[in-house]
Design an enzyme around this catalytic site. Sequence first.
Site, PDB file in Angstrom:
ATOM      1  N   ASP A 193      -1.470  -0.770  -6.586  1.00  0.00           N
ATOM      2  CA  ASP A 193      -0.332  -1.667  -6.413  1.00  0.00           C
ATOM      3  C   ASP A 193      -0.664  -3.103  -6.801  1.00  0.00           C
ATOM      4  O   ASP A 193      -1.697  -3.657  -6.409  1.00  0.00           O
ATOM      5  CB  ASP A 193       0.131  -1.658  -4.951  1.00  0.00           C
ATOM      6  CG  ASP A 193       0.700  -0.312  -4.517  1.00  0.00           C
ATOM      7  OD1 ASP A 193       0.822   0.588  -5.366  1.00  0.00           O
ATOM      8  OD2 ASP A 193       1.024  -0.173  -3.323  1.00  0.00           O
ATOM      9  N   GLN A 241       5.004  -1.846  -7.656  1.00  0.00           N
ATOM     10  CA  GLN A 241       4.594  -0.533  -8.169  1.00  0.00           C
ATOM     11  C   GLN A 241       5.243  -0.198  -9.515  1.00  0.00           C
ATOM     12  O   GLN A 241       5.735   0.925  -9.700  1.00  0.00           O
ATOM     13  CB  GLN A 241       4.938   0.560  -7.157  1.00  0.00           C
ATOM     14  CG  GLN A 241       4.055   0.563  -5.924  1.00  0.00           C
ATOM     15  CD  GLN A 241       4.137   1.890  -5.187  1.00  0.00           C
ATOM     16  OE1 GLN A 241       5.223   2.383  -4.914  1.00  0.00           O
ATOM     17  NE2 GLN A 241       2.997   2.479  -4.868  1.00  0.00           N
ATOM     18  N   TYR A 272       3.246   2.881 -10.708  1.00  0.00           N
ATOM     19  CA  TYR A 272       3.456   4.108  -9.927  1.00  0.00           C
ATOM     20  C   TYR A 272       4.903   4.584 -10.023  1.00  0.00           C
ATOM     21  O   TYR A 272       5.169   5.784 -10.173  1.00  0.00           O
ATOM     22  CB  TYR A 272       3.070   3.813  -8.481  1.00  0.00           C
ATOM     23  CG  TYR A 272       3.027   4.982  -7.539  1.00  0.00           C
ATOM     24  CD1 TYR A 272       1.916   5.823  -7.487  1.00  0.00           C
ATOM     25  CD2 TYR A 272       4.065   5.221  -6.653  1.00  0.00           C
ATOM     26  CE1 TYR A 272       1.861   6.870  -6.580  1.00  0.00           C
ATOM     27  CE2 TYR A 272       4.019   6.261  -5.744  1.00  0.00           C
ATOM     28  CZ  TYR A 272       2.914   7.085  -5.705  1.00  0.00           C
ATOM     29  OH  TYR A 272       2.866   8.122  -4.803  1.00  0.00           O
TER      30      TYR A 272
HETATM   31  N1  CAA Z   1      11.016  -7.362  -1.855  1.00  0.00           N
HETATM   32  C1  CAA Z   1      11.152  -8.652  -2.200  1.00  0.00           C
HETATM   33  N2  CAA Z   1      10.176  -9.549  -2.100  1.00  0.00           N
HETATM   34  C2  CAA Z   1       9.006  -9.138  -1.610  1.00  0.00           C
HETATM   35  C3  CAA Z   1       8.799  -7.815  -1.214  1.00  0.00           C
HETATM   36  C4  CAA Z   1       9.861  -6.903  -1.343  1.00  0.00           C
HETATM   37  N3  CAA Z   1       9.738  -5.595  -1.013  1.00  0.00           N
HETATM   38  N4  CAA Z   1       7.528  -7.690  -0.779  1.00  0.00           N
HETATM   39  C5  CAA Z   1       6.973  -8.905  -0.898  1.00  0.00           C
HETATM   40  N5  CAA Z   1       7.855  -9.770  -1.394  1.00  0.00           N
HETATM   41  C6  CAA Z   1       7.638 -11.175  -1.697  1.00  0.00           C
HETATM   42  C7  CAA Z   1       6.711 -11.808  -0.678  1.00  0.00           C
HETATM   43  O1  CAA Z   1       7.454 -12.239   0.439  1.00  0.00           O
HETATM   44  C8  CAA Z   1       6.122 -12.944  -1.463  1.00  0.00           C
HETATM   45  O2  CAA Z   1       7.056 -13.979  -1.514  1.00  0.00           O
HETATM   46  P1  CAA Z   1       6.591 -15.497  -1.449  1.00  0.00           P
HETATM   47  O3  CAA Z   1       5.702 -15.681  -2.661  1.00  0.00           O
HETATM   48  O4  CAA Z   1       7.860 -16.245  -1.506  1.00  0.00           O
HETATM   49  O5  CAA Z   1       5.857 -15.612  -0.145  1.00  0.00           O
HETATM   50  C9  CAA Z   1       6.006 -12.399  -2.882  1.00  0.00           C
HETATM   51  O6  CAA Z   1       6.947 -11.312  -2.935  1.00  0.00           O
HETATM   52  C10 CAA Z   1       4.620 -11.906  -3.210  1.00  0.00           C
HETATM   53  O7  CAA Z   1       4.272 -10.859  -2.285  1.00  0.00           O
HETATM   54  P2  CAA Z   1       2.788 -10.654  -1.768  1.00  0.00           P
HETATM   55  O8  CAA Z   1       2.257 -11.940  -1.209  1.00  0.00           O
HETATM   56  O9  CAA Z   1       2.751  -9.443  -0.910  1.00  0.00           O
HETATM   57  O10 CAA Z   1       2.026 -10.393  -3.151  1.00  0.00           O
HETATM   58  P3  CAA Z   1       0.623  -9.780  -3.320  1.00  0.00           P
HETATM   59  O11 CAA Z   1       0.304  -9.914  -4.765  1.00  0.00           O
HETATM   60  O12 CAA Z   1      -0.334 -10.252  -2.308  1.00  0.00           O
HETATM   61  O13 CAA Z   1       0.839  -8.216  -2.970  1.00  0.00           O
HETATM   62  C11 CAA Z   1       1.600  -6.002  -3.205  1.00  0.00           C
HETATM   63  C12 CAA Z   1       1.714  -7.438  -3.704  1.00  0.00           C
HETATM   64  C13 CAA Z   1       0.148  -5.504  -3.313  1.00  0.00           C
HETATM   65  C14 CAA Z   1       2.456  -5.150  -4.135  1.00  0.00           C
HETATM   66  C15 CAA Z   1       2.083  -5.908  -1.756  1.00  0.00           C
HETATM   67  O14 CAA Z   1       3.373  -6.487  -1.661  1.00  0.00           O
HETATM   68  C16 CAA Z   1       2.163  -4.483  -1.266  1.00  0.00           C
HETATM   69  O15 CAA Z   1       1.183  -3.860  -0.897  1.00  0.00           O
HETATM   70  N6  CAA Z   1       3.376  -3.894  -1.234  1.00  0.00           N
HETATM   71  C17 CAA Z   1       3.593  -2.525  -0.816  1.00  0.00           C
HETATM   72  C18 CAA Z   1       3.699  -1.666  -1.999  1.00  0.00           C
HETATM   73  C19 CAA Z   1       4.016  -0.267  -1.555  1.00  0.00           C
HETATM   74  O16 CAA Z   1       4.994  -0.006  -0.889  1.00  0.00           O
HETATM   75  N7  CAA Z   1       3.163   0.695  -1.942  1.00  0.00           N
HETATM   76  C20 CAA Z   1       3.375   2.037  -1.540  1.00  0.00           C
HETATM   77  C21 CAA Z   1       2.022   2.727  -1.466  1.00  0.00           C
HETATM   78  S1  CAA Z   1       2.165   4.339  -0.775  1.00  0.00           S
HETATM   79  C22 CAA Z   1       2.838   5.226  -1.946  1.00  0.00           C
HETATM   80  O17 CAA Z   1       3.078   4.817  -3.035  1.00  0.00           O
HETATM   81  C23 CAA Z   1       3.115   6.672  -1.572  1.00  0.00           C
HETATM   82  C24 CAA Z   1       4.494   7.025  -1.872  1.00  0.00           C
HETATM   83  O18 CAA Z   1       4.729   7.798  -2.791  1.00  0.00           O
HETATM   84  C25 CAA Z   1       5.592   6.523  -1.001  1.00  0.00           C
END
Ligand code: CAA
Length: 241
Positions: A89, A145, A148
Amino acid sequence: MTRLALVTGGTRGIGAAIARRLAADGLRVAVNYRGNEAAADAFRRDTGLPALRWDVSDHEACQVGVTRVERELGASIDVLVNNAGVTRDALLHKMNLQQWRDVMQDDLDAMFNMCRAVIEGMRERAWGRIVNISSVNGQKGQFGQTNYSAAKAGVIGFTKALALESARKGITVNAVAPGYTDTDMLAGIDAKVMEAIKAQIPLGRLGRPDEIAHAVSFLVDERAGFITGTTLSVNGGQYLA
Ligand code: CAA
């Protein structure tokens, strides 16, 4: 007749639950894994099922692996569950080429490699079941993602096309699209992000691996022979496809 099933990425998480369930359903089951020997040993010890090591993103290794399974078990693979997969991710503007490629190779190329290795045998024997594990995030898209979501959407398109090609040969090809399921794959997600995700699940909880396995079991069943090319969503209502 006892069918032989192969589950890729089958020593842990959803894959292990699928392997256990298919074995409980009365199938012979073998699993594949890439590298986690400790998990493979624990799986073998707990289930008594064979676990064979190869990398499903390696085309030749899949050809050799399928031959090995069929030789060691003395039977042909009737049921293939393409479960192995990874996440890398990152927001697209931070994603590097390796993160993109890892996901494409493990989640999409691997399905091609494995289906290619078993499809001719299934066609000759005029029976087969293929179940490809997609994801809710391939159906709806997921922040962080692009890799993904693209691969898991690709799984659904592949499944539909192969279902059409295989129908006349008695082979069904379906996808299962799990929602967020309680496995190691979720371990890396920030606790706050995880809370926000849970809040989007109408059932108010994560899925359990055995609930995904139940959907696979249903599609593999002899009585599911009229179901092909479909995607069965198991996501607690998070996305209504
Ligand atoms: N929608 C809108 N905005 C979002 C958001 C969302 N869903 N999630 C985060 N943001 C925003 C944050 O608030 C942040 O805003 P600001 O800059 O204004 O503070 C900005 O986007 C950046 O977010 P992060 O600080 O989280 O950025 P990062 O680079 O540190 O991390 C990430 C990014 C790694 C993708 C992290 O957000 C994350 O882990 N997200 C979850 C991803 C996910 O759901 N993965 C599923 C894995 S399991 C799987 O895939 C199995 C399956 O089949 C279901």
